[in-house]
Design a protein around this motif. Sequence first.
Motif, mmCIF file in Angstrom:
data_model
loop_
_atom_site.group_PDB
_atom_site.id
_atom_site.type_symbol
_atom_site.label_atom_id
_atom_site.label_comp_id
_atom_site.label_asym_id
_atom_site.label_seq_id
_atom_site.Cartn_x
_atom_site.Cartn_y
_atom_site.Cartn_z
ATOM 1 N N PHE A 1 0.825 -1.196 0.000
ATOM 2 C CA PHE A 1 0.000 0.000 0.000
ATOM 3 C C PHE A 1 0.866 1.256 0.000
ATOM 4 C CE2 PHE A 1 -2.516 -3.368 1.899
ATOM 5 C CZ PHE A 1 -3.688 -3.279 1.159
ATOM 6 N N ASP A 2 0.391 2.290 -0.679
ATOM 7 C CA ASP A 2 1.113 3.552 -0.700
ATOM 8 C C ASP A 2 1.113 4.186 0.686
ATOM 9 O OD1 ASP A 2 1.767 3.424 -3.374
ATOM 10 O OD2 ASP A 2 0.055 4.647 -4.028
ATOM 11 N N CYS A 3 2.257 4.748 1.052
ATOM 12 C CA CYS A 3 2.386 5.467 2.316
ATOM 13 C C CYS A 3 3.267 6.690 2.091
ATOM 14 C CB CYS A 3 3.039 4.587 3.385
ATOM 15 S SG CYS A 3 2.089 3.127 3.864
ATOM 16 N N TYR A 4 3.009 7.726 2.847
ATOM 17 C CA TYR A 4 3.927 8.865 2.897
ATOM 18 C C TYR A 4 4.854 8.628 4.071
ATOM 19 C CZ TYR A 4 5.680 13.667 3.240
ATOM 20 O OH TYR A 4 6.499 14.773 3.276
ATOM 21 N N VAL A 5 6.148 8.678 3.827
ATOM 22 C CA VAL A 5 7.132 8.360 4.858
ATOM 23 C C VAL A 5 8.002 9.578 5.129
ATOM 24 C CG1 VAL A 5 9.011 6.832 5.551
ATOM 25 C CG2 VAL A 5 7.153 5.954 4.109
ATOM 26 N N ALA A 6 8.010 10.024 6.369
ATOM 27 C CA ALA A 6 8.877 11.116 6.813
ATOM 28 C C ALA A 6 9.905 10.541 7.780
ATOM 29 C CB ALA A 6 8.050 12.207 7.486
ATOM 30 N N THR A 7 11.177 10.664 7.433
ATOM 31 C CA THR A 7 12.254 10.030 8.197
ATOM 32 C C THR A 7 13.150 11.089 8.822
ATOM 33 O OG1 THR A 7 12.231 8.186 6.631
ATOM 34 C CG2 THR A 7 14.146 8.372 8.079
ATOM 35 N N PRO A 8 13.447 10.983 10.107
ATOM 36 C CA PRO A 8 14.368 11.945 10.739
ATOM 37 C C PRO A 8 15.720 11.969 10.029
ATOM 38 C CG PRO A 8 13.264 10.609 12.395
ATOM 39 C CD PRO A 8 12.943 9.992 11.073
ATOM 40 N N THR A 9 16.346 13.139 9.997
ATOM 41 C CA THR A 9 17.646 13.253 9.345
ATOM 42 C C THR A 9 18.778 12.817 10.262
ATOM 43 O OG1 THR A 9 17.744 15.576 10.026
ATOM 44 C CG2 THR A 9 16.880 15.100 7.824
ATOM 45 N N GLY A 10 18.583 12.900 11.561
ATOM 46 C CA GLY A 10 19.621 12.489 12.501
ATOM 47 C C GLY A 10 19.385 11.090 13.022
ATOM 48 N N ASP A 11 20.019 10.794 14.140
ATOM 49 C CA ASP A 11 19.845 9.478 14.759
ATOM 50 C C ASP A 11 18.439 9.381 15.354
ATOM 51 O OD1 ASP A 11 20.622 6.951 15.541
ATOM 52 O OD2 ASP A 11 21.277 7.624 17.521
ATOM 53 N N TYR A 12 17.842 8.225 15.260
ATOM 54 C CA TYR A 12 16.512 8.016 15.829
ATOM 55 C C TYR A 12 16.339 6.532 16.121
ATOM 56 C CZ TYR A 12 15.048 6.241 11.237
ATOM 57 O OH TYR A 12 14.938 5.515 10.087
ATOM 58 N N ALA A 13 15.300 6.225 16.908
ATOM 59 C CA ALA A 13 15.035 4.835 17.284
ATOM 60 C C ALA A 13 14.404 4.104 16.100
ATOM 61 C CB ALA A 13 14.109 4.788 18.496
ATOM 62 N N TYR B 1 -5.191 4.521 3.713
ATOM 63 C CA TYR B 1 -6.265 3.549 3.908
ATOM 64 C C TYR B 1 -7.529 3.898 3.123
ATOM 65 C CZ TYR B 1 -6.896 6.622 8.087
ATOM 66 O OH TYR B 1 -6.999 7.670 8.973
ATOM 67 N N PHE B 2 -7.499 5.001 2.366
ATOM 68 C CA PHE B 2 -8.588 5.290 1.439
ATOM 69 C C PHE B 2 -8.261 4.807 0.027
ATOM 70 C CE2 PHE B 2 -9.210 9.027 4.471
ATOM 71 C CZ PHE B 2 -10.101 8.327 5.259
ATOM 72 N N GLU B 3 -7.140 4.153 -0.117
ATOM 73 C CA GLU B 3 -6.749 3.487 -1.360
ATOM 74 C C GLU B 3 -6.877 4.392 -2.591
ATOM 75 O OE1 GLU B 3 -7.501 -0.996 -1.221
ATOM 76 O OE2 GLU B 3 -9.202 -0.199 -0.078
ATOM 77 N N GLY B 4 -6.297 5.591 -2.440
ATOM 78 C CA GLY B 4 -6.259 6.503 -3.579
ATOM 79 C C GLY B 4 -7.529 7.300 -3.795
ATOM 80 N N GLU B 5 -8.496 7.202 -2.883
ATOM 81 C CA GLU B 5 -9.750 7.948 -3.056
ATOM 82 C C GLU B 5 -10.089 8.763 -1.807
ATOM 83 O OE1 GLU B 5 -14.470 7.604 -4.121
ATOM 84 O OE2 GLU B 5 -13.513 6.107 -2.878
ATOM 85 N N PRO B 6 -9.232 9.723 -1.430
ATOM 86 C CA PRO B 6 -9.609 10.621 -0.339
ATOM 87 C C PRO B 6 -10.636 11.635 -0.831
ATOM 88 C CG PRO B 6 -7.595 11.406 -1.341
ATOM 89 C CD PRO B 6 -7.935 10.096 -2.042
ATOM 90 N N VAL B 7 -11.220 12.363 0.085
ATOM 91 C CA VAL B 7 -11.986 13.542 -0.315
ATOM 92 C C VAL B 7 -10.982 14.512 -0.942
ATOM 93 C CG1 VAL B 7 -13.427 15.446 0.465
ATOM 94 C CG2 VAL B 7 -13.661 13.205 1.532
ATOM 95 N N PRO B 8 -11.199 14.977 -2.158
ATOM 96 C CA PRO B 8 -10.178 15.784 -2.847
ATOM 97 C C PRO B 8 -9.809 17.041 -2.071
ATOM 98 C CG PRO B 8 -11.902 15.092 -4.369
ATOM 99 C CD PRO B 8 -12.392 14.764 -2.990
ATOM 100 N N HIS B 9 -8.525 17.169 -1.754
ATOM 101 C CA HIS B 9 -8.138 18.311 -0.926
ATOM 102 C C HIS B 9 -8.329 19.632 -1.654
ATOM 103 C CE1 HIS B 9 -4.111 17.311 -2.814
ATOM 104 N NE2 HIS B 9 -4.139 18.607 -2.994
ATOM 105 N N GLU B 10 -8.296 19.614 -2.994
ATOM 106 C CA GLU B 10 -8.531 20.850 -3.734
ATOM 107 C C GLU B 10 -9.940 21.383 -3.454
ATOM 108 O OE1 GLU B 10 -7.678 17.978 -5.085
ATOM 109 O OE2 GLU B 10 -5.748 18.205 -6.119
ATOM 110 N N ARG B 11 -10.889 20.471 -3.301
ATOM 111 C CA ARG B 11 -12.266 20.881 -2.996
ATOM 112 C C ARG B 11 -12.385 21.323 -1.543
ATOM 113 N NH1 ARG B 11 -16.872 16.933 -5.298
ATOM 114 N NH2 ARG B 11 -18.085 18.643 -4.380
#
Length: 253
Positions: free
Chosen positions: A27-39, A77-87
Motif C-alpha cells: 500500500f502507498d504510504c507517505y514516509v517522513a524520516t528523521p535526518t539524525g539518529d533516531y530509534a 487507507y482510502f486506497e487513492g480515493e480521499p476527499v479531494p483536498h482541492e475541494r
Amino acid sequence: MSLCKDCITGVRHEGTPTGTIAQIGGFDCYVATPTGDYARDKVLLYFPDALGMQSPNAHLLADAFATNGYKTVIVDYFEGEPVPHERVFAPGGAQGFDLLAWLGRHPAPRALEIIRAVIAALKVDGVTKFASTGYCYGGRTGFDLGFTNELAVVTTAHPSLLKCPEDLEKYAAMSRAPLLINSCEVDQQFPVEAQKKADEILGGGKFAPGYERTYWEGCHHGYAVRGDMSDPKAKAGMEGTFEGTVKFLKRYF
C-alpha cells in the motif's frame, strides 16, 4: 455514525513537504524520516482525516514529527480515493460532496486491514513498537487499534465516529496504551459532553497507563490539521496540539 461539514472544510498550510511516497505492505504510504539518529525500532503511524495520505497539510505535520525524532508513516487507507483536498481547501469547503456514500466505500474494517498489512511489513524491517497520531476519521482508527493493544501509545485530535460513552468505556477496560485526546470548543463529532465523559471515565488517575486531554477554546473540528493560521486561536490550537502530542510521545513512547 457519519462525518460533518467541518470534516471537509479547511485551509491549506504553507510549506514544502520533504518526505517520500513508498509502498509498504503493498500500500502507498507517505514516509517522513528523521535526518539524525533516531530509534529505528519505533514508528509513529499517522492516521489521516478524510483528505487522506495525499493531503499536503498531513505531509507537513508528518515531516514535523520526523523533525522531532519519529519516523512517521501516513497510511493510504482510502486506497487513492480521499476527499479531494482541492475541494476541501476551496472557499466553503467541499460543498455537495456525498460524504455518506464515500464513507460507505471506506469502512473501518478495510482501513484496519490495510494498516495491519503496513504494520506487518514494518515488523519485517525490525520495527517493534508503534504509536499513532490520528485526526478525525483517523482518531476512530487509533481507538480501534488501542482496543487490541496493537499500539503502544494512542494520540488523537478531534476524533470522529466514536460512540460515547461506549468506546471510552471499552478503551478503559481493554487498552494498555496511554491515551491523549486533543479536543476543541466547537466539535459536532466529539462535543464538550463527550469530552467531559472521557475525563469522567479515564481521568483522575482512573486509567493507569496514562490519560491526558487538552481543550482549545475558539477552535473548530479539524483545527489541528486544517485550521486557519491567520486566526490566532486556531494557530495556538494547532501549534499547542502538535507540541503537546510530541511531549506525550516523548513521555510514553
